[in-house]
Every structure is written in structure tokens, then in C-alpha cells.
Design a protein around this motif. Structure first.
Motif, short mmCIF file in Angstrom:
data_model
loop_
_atom_site.label_atom_id
_atom_site.label_comp_id
_atom_site.label_asym_id
_atom_site.label_seq_id
_atom_site.Cartn_x
_atom_site.Cartn_y
_atom_site.Cartn_z
N ASN A 60 -11.21 4.22 -2.81
CA ASN A 60 -10.60 5.41 -3.43
C ASN A 60 -10.37 5.19 -4.92
OD1 ASN A 60 -10.56 6.55 -0.90
ND2 ASN A 60 -8.41 6.08 -0.52
N LEU A 61 -9.79 4.04 -5.24
CA LEU A 61 -9.42 3.80 -6.64
C LEU A 61 -10.64 3.51 -7.50
CD1 LEU A 61 -6.16 1.71 -6.54
CD2 LEU A 61 -6.48 4.03 -7.42
N SER A 62 -11.56 2.67 -7.00
CA SER A 62 -12.67 2.27 -7.86
C SER A 62 -13.64 3.44 -8.07
CB SER A 62 -13.39 1.05 -7.30
OG SER A 62 -13.85 1.32 -6.00
N LYS A 63 -13.64 4.39 -7.13
CA LYS A 63 -14.45 5.58 -7.32
C LYS A 63 -13.84 6.43 -8.44
CE LYS A 63 -14.89 7.75 -3.57
NZ LYS A 63 -15.27 8.29 -2.26
N ALA A 64 -12.51 6.52 -8.43
CA ALA A 64 -11.82 7.32 -9.44
C ALA A 64 -11.84 6.62 -10.80
CB ALA A 64 -10.38 7.59 -9.00
N GLU B 244 -13.02 15.41 -2.25
CA GLU B 244 -13.21 14.69 -3.51
C GLU B 244 -12.19 15.18 -4.53
OE1 GLU B 244 -15.80 12.24 -4.41
OE2 GLU B 244 -15.55 12.19 -2.26
N MET B 245 -11.35 14.30 -4.98
CA MET B 245 -10.39 14.67 -6.01
C MET B 245 -11.07 14.56 -7.37
SD MET B 245 -7.14 15.14 -4.88
CE MET B 245 -6.22 14.64 -6.36
N PRO B 246 -11.00 15.63 -8.16
CA PRO B 246 -11.50 15.44 -9.53
C PRO B 246 -10.57 14.49 -10.27
CG PRO B 246 -10.48 17.61 -9.26
CD PRO B 246 -10.47 16.94 -7.91
N VAL B 247 -11.11 13.71 -11.16
CA VAL B 247 -10.28 12.76 -11.90
C VAL B 247 -9.57 13.54 -13.00
CG1 VAL B 247 -10.22 10.66 -13.27
CG2 VAL B 247 -11.89 10.92 -11.42
N ALA B 248 -8.26 13.63 -12.89
CA ALA B 248 -7.49 14.37 -13.88
C ALA B 248 -7.31 13.50 -15.12
CB ALA B 248 -6.14 14.75 -13.32
N THR B 249 -7.36 14.15 -16.27
CA THR B 249 -7.03 13.40 -17.47
C THR B 249 -5.52 13.26 -17.52
OG1 THR B 249 -7.11 15.49 -18.64
CG2 THR B 249 -9.03 14.06 -18.87
N ALA B 250 -5.05 12.19 -18.10
CA ALA B 250 -3.61 11.89 -18.08
C ALA B 250 -2.82 12.94 -18.85
CB ALA B 250 -3.37 10.51 -18.67
N PRO C 175 -13.89 3.74 -12.40
CA PRO C 175 -14.98 2.76 -12.30
C PRO C 175 -14.74 1.50 -13.13
CG PRO C 175 -15.81 4.92 -13.05
CD PRO C 175 -14.34 5.05 -12.88
N GLN C 176 -13.92 1.58 -14.17
CA GLN C 176 -13.71 0.36 -14.98
C GLN C 176 -12.95 -0.72 -14.22
OE1 GLN C 176 -12.72 3.49 -15.62
NE2 GLN C 176 -11.06 3.63 -17.10
N MET C 177 -12.44 -0.40 -13.03
CA MET C 177 -11.81 -1.43 -12.19
C MET C 177 -12.84 -2.36 -11.57
SD MET C 177 -9.24 0.78 -9.82
CE MET C 177 -8.55 -0.64 -8.95
N VAL C 178 -14.05 -1.85 -11.38
CA VAL C 178 -15.01 -2.53 -10.51
C VAL C 178 -15.30 -3.97 -10.95
CG1 VAL C 178 -17.36 -2.45 -9.59
CG2 VAL C 178 -15.97 -0.36 -9.68
N PRO C 179 -15.48 -4.24 -12.27
CA PRO C 179 -15.76 -5.63 -12.64
C PRO C 179 -14.60 -6.58 -12.33
CG PRO C 179 -16.13 -4.12 -14.50
CD PRO C 179 -15.49 -3.33 -13.41
N HIS C 180 -13.43 -6.02 -12.08
CA HIS C 180 -12.23 -6.85 -11.91
C HIS C 180 -11.74 -6.84 -10.45
CE1 HIS C 180 -12.30 -6.89 -16.23
NE2 HIS C 180 -12.26 -5.57 -16.24
N LYS C 181 -12.70 -6.64 -9.55
CA LYS C 181 -12.33 -6.49 -8.14
C LYS C 181 -11.48 -7.65 -7.63
CE LYS C 181 -14.27 -5.57 -3.62
NZ LYS C 181 -15.44 -5.16 -2.84
N ASP C 182 -11.86 -8.89 -7.96
CA ASP C 182 -11.11 -10.05 -7.46
C ASP C 182 -9.67 -10.00 -7.95
OD1 ASP C 182 -13.37 -10.89 -6.24
OD2 ASP C 182 -13.80 -12.53 -7.64
N TRP C 183 -9.52 -9.65 -9.22
CA TRP C 183 -8.19 -9.62 -9.83
C TRP C 183 -7.32 -8.58 -9.13
CZ3 TRP C 183 -4.68 -6.54 -12.35
CH2 TRP C 183 -3.73 -7.19 -13.15
N PHE C 184 -7.87 -7.40 -8.89
CA PHE C 184 -7.08 -6.35 -8.23
C PHE C 184 -6.77 -6.72 -6.78
CE2 PHE C 184 -8.35 -3.77 -11.87
CZ PHE C 184 -7.16 -3.10 -12.13
N HIS C 185 -7.70 -7.39 -6.12
CA HIS C 185 -7.41 -7.82 -4.75
C HIS C 185 -6.30 -8.86 -4.73
CE1 HIS C 185 -10.90 -5.50 -3.52
NE2 HIS C 185 -10.58 -5.74 -2.27
#
Length: 129
Positions: free
Chosen positions: A69-73, A1-7, A75-85
Motif C-alpha cells: 500500500n505504502l510503496s505504491k503510494a 485505488e486511492m489517488p495520491v493527495a498532495t500534502a 515509490p521513493q520508499m522502494v529503495p529503502h525497503k530494508d530500512w522501513f522493514h
């Protein structure tokens, strides 16, 4: 599990592919929220990133666990799954230099071939090598 690093903009070491993806996703989430056309977003990024970066993104997206991998890191991607696909399909539809036989990329459904992005020519842009 990679911790989510702050930018942290200045990191001495090379970012891992996962970290690179995590650094560009927040901007993409903004585009997704605005319902931007993934083709246009793609074309914009093609102009500003190097071929190496583009290839690294494409390689990352070829992993079947990319979304998990990405949506776990991020989570704000999740509502936009279709767009990212959709964006992923556009990226993976780009011709790759070394074509593996038998790995034909499906055309993107719903986009006429004429509207497809122009093939990415493998010449260095703005002298980046």
C-alpha cells in the motif's frame, strides 16, 4: 485505488490511516537516505507523536499489505525497503496494551535486548490525551 493527495497541511477532516502514513513517510525517506539508525528515528518520533497516533501507525503496520500500500503510494520508499522493514519491526515490538495471547513479537535480530527501546508507558505526554 486511492489517488495520491498532495500534502495539504490544513484539512478539516480526519486523515485516514493511509493518509497519515503518507504524510510522515517523506521525512522517513530522508532518514533512510541518510542511513539513520531506525531505533533512533523511532525514539525521536515517540517523543513527538501522541500515543493515539503511535497506536494508529502500529495498527497500520500490522496489515500484511502495508508495504504494498505504502510503496505504491510513495515509490521513493522502494529503495529503502530494508530500512522501513526494520523500523516496522521496532514499532511492532513495542508492547501493546492489550496483549493478544499467542501473538508473541519476535525480538529484533541483531539488536541486543539492552539496546532495545524502553517500553512505551501509556501516560499522556505533554498533556495530549
Amino acid at each position: 485505488e486511492m489517488p495520491v493527495a498532495t500534502a495539504q497541511p490544513e484539512k478539516p477532516r480526519e486523515l485516514t490511516p493511509q493518509e497519515k502514513m503518507e504524510s510522515i513517510i517523506p521525512a522517513l525517506v530522508q532518514f533512510a537516505m541518510q542511513k539513520a539508525n531506525p531505533v533512533e528515528v523511532h525514539d525521536m518520533y515517540v517523543e513527538i507523536i501522541s500515543d493515539e497516533e503511535y497506536d494508529a501507525v502500529a495498527d497500520y503496520l500490522e496489515d500484511e499489505n502495508w508495504w504494498e500500500n505504502l510503496s505504491k503510494a510513495i515509490p521513493q520508499m522502494v529503495p529503502h525497503k530494508d530500512w522501513f522493514h526494520k523500523l516496522r519491526e521496532i514499532i511492532l515490538a513495542e508492547p501493546v496494551e492489550e496483549e493478544q495471547p499467542g501473538q508473541m513479537v519476535q525480538p529484533i535480530i541483531g539488536i541486543p535486548p539492552t539496546a532495545r527501546v524502553k517500553p512505551k508507558v501509556k501516560t499522556p505526554k505533554n498533556g495530549k490525551h
